[in-house]
Design an enzyme around this catalytic site. Structure first.
Site, mmCIF file in Angstrom:
data_model
loop_
_atom_site.group_PDB
_atom_site.id
_atom_site.type_symbol
_atom_site.label_atom_id
_atom_site.label_comp_id
_atom_site.label_asym_id
_atom_site.label_seq_id
_atom_site.Cartn_x
_atom_site.Cartn_y
_atom_site.Cartn_z
ATOM 1 C CE1 TYR A 1 -3.473 2.795 0.991
ATOM 2 C CE2 TYR A 1 -1.669 3.567 2.366
ATOM 3 C CZ TYR A 1 -2.889 3.784 1.750
ATOM 4 O OH TYR A 1 -3.516 4.991 1.897
ATOM 5 C CD GLU B 1 -6.028 5.394 -0.354
ATOM 6 O OE1 GLU B 1 -6.029 4.955 0.789
ATOM 7 O OE2 GLU B 1 -7.070 5.625 -0.975
#
Ligand code: GDP
Ligand code: MN
Length: 388
Positions: free
Chosen positions: A108, A196
């Site tokens: 991530y 993101e």
């Protein structure tokens, strides 16, 4: 402003951030011909402004033309409900057809303007993939952070340190550090507020690859990026907010039941506090601004009563540049045109207040006028049925 995954990936490519080859498709035939051009397997990805698509059936691996045809037929036009869309879901109008990657590991990577630290913060985790939200809640320490000094910018050592702390082998860590630096450059140059990449994949060759891409742009920076402004997809935005923007009203939908029409952002904030104070909840923030015209007021009222959640309307105006009589004319014009089925509470003060009150009282319409904020608040609470 939010943009689609495929648009974010086009920006990534400009900054040398690795992405897979892909094409968009708005019909089933286009999806199949895109996939044929890319070669199999491909991933068929629904383009909506919300994540969690994998969980809702908006991401599918296809190994042949017939599988692409099936996936595209199923997805195009579907209402995709994911953990992030709310129960209403979003209609899928466009697909991204992308060469499938061989994923060895899912990381991530996030970047945001962290108001607490007053700085851009880079976040990374080994626990990337579809369950990062749960991980963040259950085990916040699994998210590693680097805070960027706004004057120095992201230092190369910070990017390397983050990559190293992810426990990656040296070659991969170098690639990830470079990825982070490129994303940071994009983030600053394009005035982003959030980025993101989840997952940031490590391929079986040990190289980073952006599998997913989310970018939120700063609305206040868009004047510097006319090309980015064109990326706006009105289908993905609240229709009332779109209408409001078109007539220069500052409107933000909230989840309460009291529709508010106010002039000036400060008064709007105070009005929302007041509504909360008496136990009710605002349905929106609507600032008509200092120089609103009767037409803008009319449009504002129309937007408020177009919201099915609104159970009462509270008009709170301090007449300075916007005179009370102009406001009253706008409200009366709106009320005569539209059938307003909810109580309307009006509190006016300031320039030409007597004229304004007279216009409301002589209109023959049933407004409830309050002579003070306190009185208005009590009327609002009574109108939506809260007793404080
Ligand atoms: P989201 O569910 O909206 O976040 O959509 P993503 O683009 O993140 O895709 C969800 C999941 O699908 C990813 O976490 C991957 O596990 C999987 N996925 C997406 N693209 C690929 C790909 O090219 N190859 C493989 N093997 N899996 C993929
Ligand atoms: Mn994702």
């Amino acid at each position: 402003m939010r943009i689609h995954e495929y648009q974010a990936k086009q920006l990534f490519a400009k900054y040398g951030i690795p992405v897979s080859a892909s094409n968009t498709a708005s019909t089933v035939d286009e999806a199949v011909s895109s996939a044929n051009a890319l070669g199999y397997p491909v991933v068929v990805k629904a383009q909506i402004h919300a994540g969690g698509r994998g969980k809702g059936g908006g991401i599918e691996l296809a190994k042949s033309a017939s599988q692409v045809r099936d996936a595209a037929t199923r997805m195009l036009g579907m209402t995709l409900v994911t953990p992030q869309t709310g129960s209403g879901g979003r209609i899928v109008r466009l697909l991204l057809i992308e060469s499938a990657a061989d994923i060895a590991q899912e990381l991530y990577l996030g970047m945001a303007i962290d108001r607490g630290n007053r700085a851009i913060t880079v976040m990374a985790s080994r626990a990337g993939g579809v369950d990062i939200e749960e991980t963040a809640l259950r085990d916040p320490d699994a998210i590693l952070k680097e805070i960027v000094d706004p004057f120095l910018g992201l230092r190369p050592f910070q990017a390397f340190r983050l990559a190293h702390r992810l426990g990656l082998p040296i070659k991969t860590a170098r690639g990830v550090a470079k990825f982070i630096q490129s994303l940071y450059r994009l983030f600053c140059e394009q005035d982003c507020v959030l980025a993101e990449i989840n997952p940031l994949a490590i391929t079986s060759d040990g190289d980073p690859l952006a599998i997913d891409a989310k970018l939120n742009l700063d609305d206040n920076g868009l004047f510097r990026h006319p090309d980015l402004r064109d990326l706006r997809d009105l289908n993905e935005e609240d229709p009332l907010e779109v209408e409001a923007t078109a007539v220069n009203l500052n409107y933000i939908k909230l989840d309460g039941t009291v529709g508010c029409l106010v002039n000036g952002a400060g008064l709007a904030m105070a009005t929302m506090d007041l509504i909360k104070h008496v136990g009710a909840s605002p349905a929106n923030f609507l600032d008509v601004g200092g120089g609103a015209t009767a037409e803008m007021i009319e449009k504002g009222v129309q937007i408020l009563i177009g919201d099915p959640d609104v159970k009462a309307v509270f008009i709170n105006i301090f007449g300075g540049i916007l005179r009370c009589d102009v406001l009253a004319e706008g409200v009366v014009a709106a009320a005569k045109k539209l059938s307003i089925l909810v109580p309307v509470i009006v509190r006016l003060e300031g320039t030409n207040v007597e004229q304004g009150r007279r216009i409301l009282n002589e209109s023959g319409l049933s407004f409830r006028t309050a002579s003070s904020l306190g009185e208005a608040a009590v009327m609002v609470a009574a109108a939506v049925g809260v007793t404080s």
